[in-house]
Design an enzyme around this catalytic site. Sequence first.
Site, PDB file in Angstrom:
ATOM      1  CG  ASP A 120      -2.040  -1.021   1.119  1.00  0.00           C
ATOM      2  OD1 ASP A 120      -2.259  -1.552   0.010  1.00  0.00           O
ATOM      3  OD2 ASP A 120      -2.693  -1.284   2.147  1.00  0.00           O
ATOM      4  CD  GLU A 179      -1.187  -5.141  -9.879  1.00  0.00           C
ATOM      5  OE1 GLU A 179      -0.835  -6.178 -10.456  1.00  0.00           O
ATOM      6  OE2 GLU A 179      -2.114  -5.108  -9.054  1.00  0.00           O
TER       7      GLU A 179
END
Length: 356
Positions: A245, A271
């Site tokens: 994260d 992503e």
Amino acid sequence: MQQFLILVNTLGVMSICTVVYSLLQRQVPDRVLRALFVGLSFGAAAMVVMVQPIYLAPGIQADTRGAFVGMAMAFGGPLAAAVTVTLAILTRLLIGGQGALTGVVVILATAACAGLWFAVYRSARKRNWQAWILLSVASSLPTYLALHRYADTGEQLKVFLAMLIGALMICFGKMLETEQRRGRRERELARAAATDALTGLPNRRALENYTRELEEAGAQDVTLLLLDVDHFKRINDDYGHDEGDRVLQGIAAAIKGTIREGDFAARIGGEEFAVVVRTNDISTGQQVAERFRQAVQVPYGPPSERRISTISVGGFSFNRKPFSYLDGYKLADLALYQSKAEGRNRATITPYLQAA
């Protein structure tokens, strides 16, 4: 009779302002534009009540302009108040008469008093009764004091106007505050629905809305870039999801620092990010894509390991062709696949003619 007419007129105009204010809170998301329109609406209201006043003597009048100046400051801030004050002053000067200068002073004094109130209570989500009483005093006191200049003005008229302005500030102020909170809540919900919670970037929904606007406008010379973090699963597996994260947040920050004014960036998947940029030709698109590839490198893991995340970029340029999100996304995705197949950490841009 004059007092009754000014009461009815003021209540009607304030009711219209309340409806307009409610619409502005819902329909105008931009804060500056919203303040400007609030100022225009309350300024127009002040103009209306000033052309239907109580006449004290030739060129001398009394009205409830202070209520609208105070409301503009309380619910629109300094910009809205400045617009309202400007319109009110111009109207009073056009009306003219020996009381014009005093009228202008009353407008400025009311704005100043309401401005002090705004400075104290601007951060309060909900004001208490004490706040509303203070606002009513701030908005009515200059009018009350100004009437003392004229000996023929009865105390009854002074009290009537002061009480009317004060009652308006309290009653309609509570209504406007309710609309303000409701509008703020709706804007926050709309913003949350279009924002990625982790990175703060716009999400896929916001990207689709933005690209739809480009299509409707017939935009040309647009490049769509897809950015995908290389080996992101390995980062999560080796260092945990918290570190993953943090990498995504760092990449989002790097993208924000790289995009130019007028470009648009969004997180559209786990992503994966998308950037829409205006370009002149295929070579410009390639340069922009390479700039993102170099800028979006985030250190991760223990400092001793000196690991840096990389991205692969795929893009599609609509060189002198109308932009199409679906076509652009499909072909940019193919270019992204090519970047990954050729070893990752590289940028591939496909021009329109080559794709055709």
